[in-house]
Structure formats: C-alpha cells, structure tokens
Design an enzyme around this catalytic site. Structure first.
Site, PDB file in Angstrom:
ATOM      1  N   TYR A 174       5.794 -22.132 -35.341  1.00  0.00           N
ATOM      2  CA  TYR A 174       6.206 -21.013 -34.502  1.00  0.00           C
ATOM      3  C   TYR A 174       5.719 -19.694 -35.108  1.00  0.00           C
ATOM      4  CZ  TYR A 174       9.698 -24.132 -32.310  1.00  0.00           C
ATOM      5  OH  TYR A 174      10.325 -25.144 -31.654  1.00  0.00           O
ATOM      6  N   ARG A 190      20.669 -22.356 -23.653  1.00  0.00           N
ATOM      7  CA  ARG A 190      20.941 -23.777 -23.427  1.00  0.00           C
ATOM      8  C   ARG A 190      22.448 -23.986 -23.372  1.00  0.00           C
ATOM      9  NH1 ARG A 190      16.315 -25.508 -27.868  1.00  0.00           N
ATOM     10  NH2 ARG A 190      14.634 -24.369 -26.811  1.00  0.00           N
ATOM     11  N   HIS A 196       8.042 -26.178 -22.339  1.00  0.00           N
ATOM     12  CA  HIS A 196       8.970 -26.535 -23.417  1.00  0.00           C
ATOM     13  C   HIS A 196      10.017 -27.531 -22.921  1.00  0.00           C
ATOM     14  CE1 HIS A 196       9.572 -24.917 -27.592  1.00  0.00           C
ATOM     15  NE2 HIS A 196      10.666 -25.666 -27.501  1.00  0.00           N
TER      16      HIS A 196
END
Length: 381
Positions: A129, A164, A275
């Site tokens: 990342y 999430r 993703h």
C-alpha cells in the site's frame, strides 16, 4: 460436508470460523451493493457454446511477467490470511506453488515475507500500500527484494479504509470487540486450537519486523486508519518505480483513463478491481468495468482482474472480457479456512476442471483463444 464445487467452501468456512473472522472476509463496504454486483454481473455473462471443434488438445498455460503459469490464475493479496488457517499464508503459498500459479503476499499478512518466500519453489509476488510511513514502505521493498520477490502489486484504491459496517456487528471492530472475539473463539474450539493456539504469533508480521515489536489484531484497525495516505498521486509512486526493477502492477483500476495513466506511468500491469466491494460501494463491478479498460489499453500492459470470481467459469468470463490473468481472493480464503492448504489445492483443481469444461464447450484450445468471440454478444445469438 461434501465439497463438490468451489462455491461449497464458503459454507464450510462459515461453520469453522468465529463470526468476526468469517464476516471480515465475507463482507463489503456500506450496504454491500457492489459486493453483490461483482458476483451477479459475472454470472450474467453468457458464454457462447460451440461443438464439434476437435478439442482433444487443450492447454491452460500462459506467460505473464516472464513466468510460466499453469493456468491464468493467481492468488490475490488478502490481509490476515494467517488468521484463517494455521500460518495460512505459508499454506496457501505452498498450494499455489505446487499448482504452478503465483501467490501474492499482503502487506498486512500474519506471516512475514521472510517466512513465506523460503517455503515455496517459485517466485513470490508482494502487495504494498501507499502509506504515510515511507520508511516502512522502503523497508518492505528492500526485504521483498532480498527475499526474491519478483512482482510488486501496488494497491491504490485504499487511500482511506472503506466503511465496513458488518465488522462492527460481528465483533471485528466496535464496542467490546476484544471480549466478543474471545467469546466467539470459545464456541469454535477447532479453530481455537488449530489457529488460535498453534498458529501463533498473531501479529502483522511484515509490520512487526519493521517496528521491532508485535503489531497485533487489536492494533490492526487503528494502524490502518492512521497510516493510509489520502494525498497519494501518481508522482508519489515514481520513487517506487525507480527503486523496483521488477514487474510493477497497479491494483484498483476501474476507469479507462486511470488505465491509460498507468500506461503513461510505466506500469507493467494493472488489476481491474473494486477491492472485492470493500471500498466504495456503488461503483461498477469489475466485470462491467473490464471491457472498456481492455479496449483502452489491451496490449500495452498486462490486464489482471478480480472481484466476484468464484469459479472456473468466472475465470473464463473475465478472460473473455479482456483480462490476461485472474486473481482469486475470497474464493481461496474460504477454502483455506475450511481445509487449510489442502483446501486451496482442491479449489485450484476445481477451478482448472471448470475452466477445461468451459474451454472445450466454447471451442477455445488455448488461453489466447478465449476472447469476446467466446461470449454471446446479443440475445438470441
């Protein structure tokens, strides 16, 4: 439970895992519309059946980044894979290597690079990342080089963590999360013994090696939030392109212009990906985004794709839509959680068998022959 199809592993994983882990891997962002579209849109892609084509000679082999792959499939980077089976990244990497396909180690893996790379006899891929701590990034790249990693997969669709909500309900995060996780572990004794006890240490191995002390699950969510960098731009990747002399793949492309920018940047490949529906809900599924991206950059770099792939049929669909290789994420984690490395090996066998059936019945004798001609382009074709 009888595992007859790749999709059977999801139910098996749900039974074995504590809920916080199952829902962590099974869930997506916000209301999970994109998560559902990824699967549904792929399933709606109609294959064009052909017969009497003399399909006695069939090859699934392909070349990618100077590697020969037994089939155009790789295991995607999945964070915390070592929590789904004992030293899960090592088990999955061994299964992939035995099958002749790449394994991609996540930045936030449980097992560090130095544990995974020596365990396999084929090149390892590594995912990184863009983080605020550039010292960690440089350290990770240096360690990846030293471990013989050949291909760098750079994930760019996570400048901030997605919302999430399922994690808060499951105990992965939210109020009293450590207590809830402990109680769930007590009701899943097989996982508690095999992974909870024998699978230690449960820390983020690559990050712990850099920080000099364990960075565990309790620190995971906070560390992600503190270190992702919303200021990232193409210019910020240039020092990595200059440092990394192997193939560099940009993961998280959904727009043709971003794909063109990746070509201009000098990337060797891209991953068409949302993703797995875990970042921005409401965006296109990878299956819907892929054709326009392939039309824009096909032949200028390698096109990989993920999100929603659950079977060998889905792999063939993605290839027909324009991908050169397909990454398996949830599909292999379900198998890993249910049966360890043996489950991943079996999953890859199922993927191969399903691909062979699809290729025979669409008249494609090689991977290069899977194209838009393998699809029904209009109703009643």
């Amino acid at each position: 439970m009888i595992i007859a199809a790749a999709t059977d592993y999801r139910a098996a994983a749900q039974r074995r895992l504590p809920p916080f882990l199952f829902h962590y891997i099974d869930g997506g962002a916000y209301a999970e519309h994109t998560l559902m579209r990824n699967v549904a849109d792929l399933a709606e892609i109609a294959l064009r059946q052909r017969v009497l084509r003399n399909m006695s000679e069939l090859s699934l082999e392909t070349r990618l980044f100077n590697e020969t792959l037994a089939m155009p499939v790789a295991l995607a980077p999945v964070g915390l894979a070592g929590m789904f089976a004992r030293r899960g990244e090592v088990q999955a990497a061994k299964a992939a290597a035995a099958k002749g396909v790449p394994f991609t180690l996540s930045t936030v893996s449980v097992c560090p690079i130095e544990e995974v790379a020596p365990a396999i006899d084929r090149p390892l891929w590594f995912q990184l990342y863009v983080l605020k701590d550039r010292g960690f990034m440089k350290n990770a790249l240096e360690r990846a080089k030293a471990a013989g990693v050949t291909t760098l997969v750079f994930t760019v669709d996570m400048p901030v963590p997605g919302a999430r909500y399922r994690d808060a309900h499951s105990g992965m995060s939210g109020p009293n999360a450590p207590l809830r996780r402990m109680l769930q572990t007590m009701t899943h004794p097989r996982w508690a013994w095999d992974v909870g006890l024998l699978g230690r240490p449960h820390d983020l191995g690559n990050i712990s090696a850099y920080r000099g002390h364990p960075i565990g699950l309790a620190d995971y969510i906070g560390w992600l939030g503190d270190n992702f960098d919303p200021s990232i731009s193409w210019q910020d990747l240039q020092w990595i392109r200059d440092f990394w002399d192997g193939p560099m793949v940009i993961k998280g492309i959904l727009d043709p212009q971003d794909a063109r920018d990746a070509v201009s940047f000098g990337a060797d490949g891209i991953v068409v990906s949302n993703h797995g529906g875990r970042q921005l809900d409401g965006v296109l599924s990878s299956a819907r985004a892929l054709p326009a991206i392939a039309a824009a950059v096909k032949g200028q770099l390698a096109i990989l794709a993920d999100s929603g792939v659950r079977s060998g049929l889905d792999v063939v669909r993605m290839l027909a839509l324009g991908a050169d290789c397909v990454l398996l994420g949830r599909a292999f984690i379900y198998a890993l959680a249910a049966a360890g490395g043996a489950g991943v090996s079996h999953l890859l066998e199922l993927i191969e068998k399903e691909m062979r059936v699809a290729m025979v019945l669409t008249g494609a004798k090689s991977i290069s022959e899977i194209s838009a001609e393998s699809l029904v382009r209009e109703l009643g074709h």
